[in-house]
Write an enzyme that holds these catalytic residues in place. Structure first.
Site, short mmCIF file in Angstrom:
data_model
loop_
_atom_site.label_atom_id
_atom_site.label_comp_id
_atom_site.label_asym_id
_atom_site.label_seq_id
_atom_site.Cartn_x
_atom_site.Cartn_y
_atom_site.Cartn_z
N PHE A 24 40.96 37.33 22.03
CA PHE A 24 42.07 37.41 21.06
C PHE A 24 42.79 36.07 20.97
O PHE A 24 44.01 36.00 20.91
CB PHE A 24 43.03 38.54 21.45
N LEU A 25 42.00 34.99 21.03
CA LEU A 25 42.59 33.65 21.03
C LEU A 25 42.90 33.21 19.61
O LEU A 25 42.10 33.42 18.71
CB LEU A 25 41.61 32.65 21.63
N GLU A 75 43.56 29.86 17.24
CA GLU A 75 43.43 28.42 17.26
C GLU A 75 44.83 27.82 17.28
O GLU A 75 45.73 28.32 16.61
CB GLU A 75 42.69 27.94 16.00
N LYS A 86 38.44 44.82 18.42
CA LYS A 86 38.55 43.45 17.91
C LYS A 86 38.64 43.43 16.38
O LYS A 86 39.53 42.82 15.79
CB LYS A 86 37.34 42.66 18.40
N GLY A 134 43.28 32.40 6.05
CA GLY A 134 41.97 31.74 6.09
C GLY A 134 41.52 31.61 7.52
O GLY A 134 41.94 32.38 8.38
N CYS A 163 38.08 33.49 11.28
CA CYS A 163 38.07 34.87 11.78
C CYS A 163 38.47 35.92 10.74
O CYS A 163 37.68 36.81 10.43
CB CYS A 163 38.98 34.98 12.99
N LYS A 182 36.14 36.45 7.60
CA LYS A 182 34.80 36.88 8.05
C LYS A 182 34.86 38.27 8.67
O LYS A 182 34.02 39.13 8.38
CB LYS A 182 34.29 35.85 9.06
N ARG A 211 37.74 25.72 7.93
CA ARG A 211 36.93 26.86 7.52
C ARG A 211 37.76 27.89 6.74
O ARG A 211 38.81 28.33 7.21
CB ARG A 211 36.28 27.52 8.74
C1 UGA Z 1 42.97 35.12 14.66
C2 UGA Z 1 43.74 36.13 15.52
O1 UGA Z 1 45.14 35.92 15.40
C3 UGA Z 1 43.33 36.01 16.99
O2 UGA Z 1 43.98 37.03 17.75
C4 UGA Z 1 41.81 36.20 17.09
O3 UGA Z 1 41.35 36.06 18.42
C5 UGA Z 1 41.14 35.15 16.23
O4 UGA Z 1 41.57 35.30 14.87
C6 UGA Z 1 39.65 35.34 16.34
O5 UGA Z 1 39.16 36.39 15.93
O6 UGA Z 1 38.98 34.51 16.97
P1 UGA Z 1 43.26 32.49 14.08
O7 UGA Z 1 42.19 32.70 13.06
O8 UGA Z 1 43.19 31.32 15.00
O9 UGA Z 1 43.38 33.80 15.04
O10 UGA Z 1 44.59 32.34 13.25
P2 UGA Z 1 45.94 33.17 13.00
O11 UGA Z 1 47.05 32.47 13.67
O12 UGA Z 1 45.77 34.60 13.28
O13 UGA Z 1 46.10 32.95 11.43
C7 UGA Z 1 45.13 33.44 10.49
C8 UGA Z 1 45.54 33.13 9.07
O14 UGA Z 1 46.65 33.93 8.68
C9 UGA Z 1 45.99 31.68 8.85
O15 UGA Z 1 45.48 31.22 7.61
C10 UGA Z 1 47.50 31.77 8.82
O16 UGA Z 1 48.12 30.73 8.11
C11 UGA Z 1 47.69 33.12 8.16
N1 UGA Z 1 49.00 33.75 8.45
C12 UGA Z 1 49.27 34.19 9.72
C13 UGA Z 1 49.92 33.89 7.44
O17 UGA Z 1 49.70 33.50 6.28
N2 UGA Z 1 51.11 34.50 7.73
C14 UGA Z 1 51.42 34.95 8.97
O18 UGA Z 1 52.54 35.51 9.15
C15 UGA Z 1 50.48 34.79 9.98
#
Ligand code: UGA
Length: 429
Positions: free
Chosen positions: A152-153, A155, A204, A257, A260, A263, A327
């Site tokens: 659940f990491l 980036e 997940k 975007g 994760c 996809k 990505r």
């Molecule tokens: C996400 C999950 O948060 C992790 O828990 C998970 O482990 C990971 O996917 C994975 O499956 O490996 P991540 O893709 O690094 O992590 O990014 P997030 O911080 O979750 O953000 C995802 C997208 O949502 C980004 O484009 C971000 O800008 C957007 N976002 C997030 C928003 O537009 N608003 C928010 O309030 C939160």
């Protein structure tokens, strides 16, 4: 414990390094020789806060090593993590080629009782698939168990997320492997969810799809707020105090975007349809996300009609702040749409510029936020980097052809900017 990590990408490198930091003896394996040589020299191939010193410290302490020799690493390991990529095919299905390859190679090398841990995000049933592949090859020669242990990491905060998780999910059918993993994670203070492999795999997808749903939901609410004169940030605050909702993942923006959410949502729609359920809600989440990117272009068009020939300064290209990852970045998608309409772009990102050059032919790249805005008819903020909040806006105004800012992340303060004479537009306010 002796641990092997197969696949030294994002998840593998963070997992291996953090496990070494918990005082396990870890070998990270990858097929890319160049990557392994760089890691041996202490060069980190990815951009992740806090990772470099941790890699150095654990490598120097002799607990973390890197190799291309999978067999040697697996032979001596008690626990083998599979952290290979599972890219999605055009149909939205997860491509399991790397996972199957890793399972076969592990089977060739296993010696003595080994726990094989699936950490990659894989369709429900993949842990059993890995179990079958290894079983067929081993023909009972060595004991092993396969466990699902999703990551659940995030980036940008991956090290912290690993060392301070909200929960650890272990999906297994055998008591012995549950004991081994409980021991492996003993240094972490988090609730353990011990379940069957299929439920662990589903946790997940269900978590990522739910978080993506929250983002699309607040983006939709933001669009309504704009139309009725409400402020989405006030709305999110008022919602967030309800413990059942919470404050997280209610920030509107240009859409979600990264490697994760898009996809995994597509994969879950595919998993559902194969299981005979039409997941309309999640299809809607993806549709709202696509629409959100187009709406950001419309925001720009309303202030710059026609777009053809207009000069736009762009702040931010990464899919979110604190990463160089492009990505499925909404920023890149929006830039492409604008370039397609004939606008000229000068873009700046604190970390993602090098990779962006290949993604955005036709765009110019600037060395800092000021250069990106110089001579621009409009400044478009697309990624929520802190750096953009601390810009000298007085100086910026003097550089722009027209002082207009569209802030798709609600990063900046409209009052200050309007006082300085900027035209400002955020999202949902
Ligand atoms: C996400 C999950 O948060 C992790 O828990 C998970 O482990 C990971 O996917 C994975 O499956 O490996 P991540 O893709 O690094 O992590 O990014 P997030 O911080 O979750 O953000 C995802 C997208 O949502 C980004 O484009 C971000 O800008 C957007 N976002 C997030 C928003 O537009 N608003 C928010 O309030 C939160």
């Amino acid at each position: 414990m002796r641990v092997a990590v197969i696949g030294t990408g994002y998840v593998g490198l963070v997992t291996g390094t953090c496990l070494a930091d918990l005082e396990h003896e870890v070998t990270c394996v990858d097929t890319e020789r160049e990557k392994i040589s760089r890691l041996k020299r202490g060069e980190i191939p990815i951009f992740e806060v806090g990772l470099e010193p941790l890699v150095k410290r654990n490598a120097q302490a002799g607990r973390l090593s890197f190799t291309t020799d999978l067999a040697a690493a697996v032979r001596t390991a008690q626990v083998v993590f599979i952290t290979v990529g599972t890219p999605s095919t055009d149909a939205g299905e997860a491509d399991l080629t790397f996972l199957k390859g890793a399972a076969s190679q592990i089977a060739e090398a296993i010696e003595g009782y080994t726990v094989v841990v699936n950490k990659s995000t894989v369709p429900v049933g993949s842990t059993r698939l890995v179990q079958r592949i290894i079983e067929e090859r081993l023909e009972g020669m060595h004991e092993f168990e396969v466990v699902s242990n999703p990551e659940f990491l995030r980036e940008g905060s991956a090290v912290n997320d690993f060392l301070h998780p909200d929960r650890i999910v272990i999906g297994s059918e055998g008591q012995r492997s549950i004991g081994v993993l409980t021991e492996l994670y003993r240094g972490l203070n988090a609730p353990l969810v011990i379940t069957d492999p299929a439920s662990a795999e589903m946790i997940k997808y269900a978590s990522n799809a739910f978080l993506a749903t929250k983002v699309s939901y607040i983006n939709a609410i933001a669009n309504i707020c704009e139309a009725v004169g409400a402020d989405v940030r006030e709305v999110a605050l008022g919602m967030g105090y309800d413990k059942r909702i919470g404050f997280e993942f209610l920030r509107p923006g240009p859409g979600f975007g990264g490697s994760c959410f898009p996809k995994d949502c597509r994969a879950l729609v595919d998993i559902s349809s194969k299981a005979g359920y039409h997941f309309r809600l999640l299809e809607g989440v993806l549709e709202v996300n696509e629409e959100q990117m187009r709406l950001m272009v419309e925001k720009v068009r309303r202030r710059l009609d026609p777009l053809a020939g207009a000069r736009i300064g762009v702040w931010g290209l990464a899919f979110k702040a604190n990463t160089d990852d492009l990505r499925e970045s909404p920023a890149v998608r929006i830039c492409r749409l604008l370039l397609g309409e004939g606008a000229s772009l000068a873009a700046y990102d604190p970390a993602a510029m090098e990779a962006a050059a290949g993604e955005l032919p036709g765009a110019a790249f600037a060395k800092d936020p000021y250069e990106a805005a110089a001579g621009a008819d409009l400044l478009l903020l697309l990624t929520d980097w802190d750096e953009f909040k601390w810009v000298d806006f007085r100086r910026l105004k003097g550089l722009m052809a027209r002082p207009v800012i569209v802030d798709t992340r609600n990063c900046l303060d409209p009052l200050t900017l309007r006082r300085l004479g900027f035209e400002y537009e955020g999202v949902g306010r």
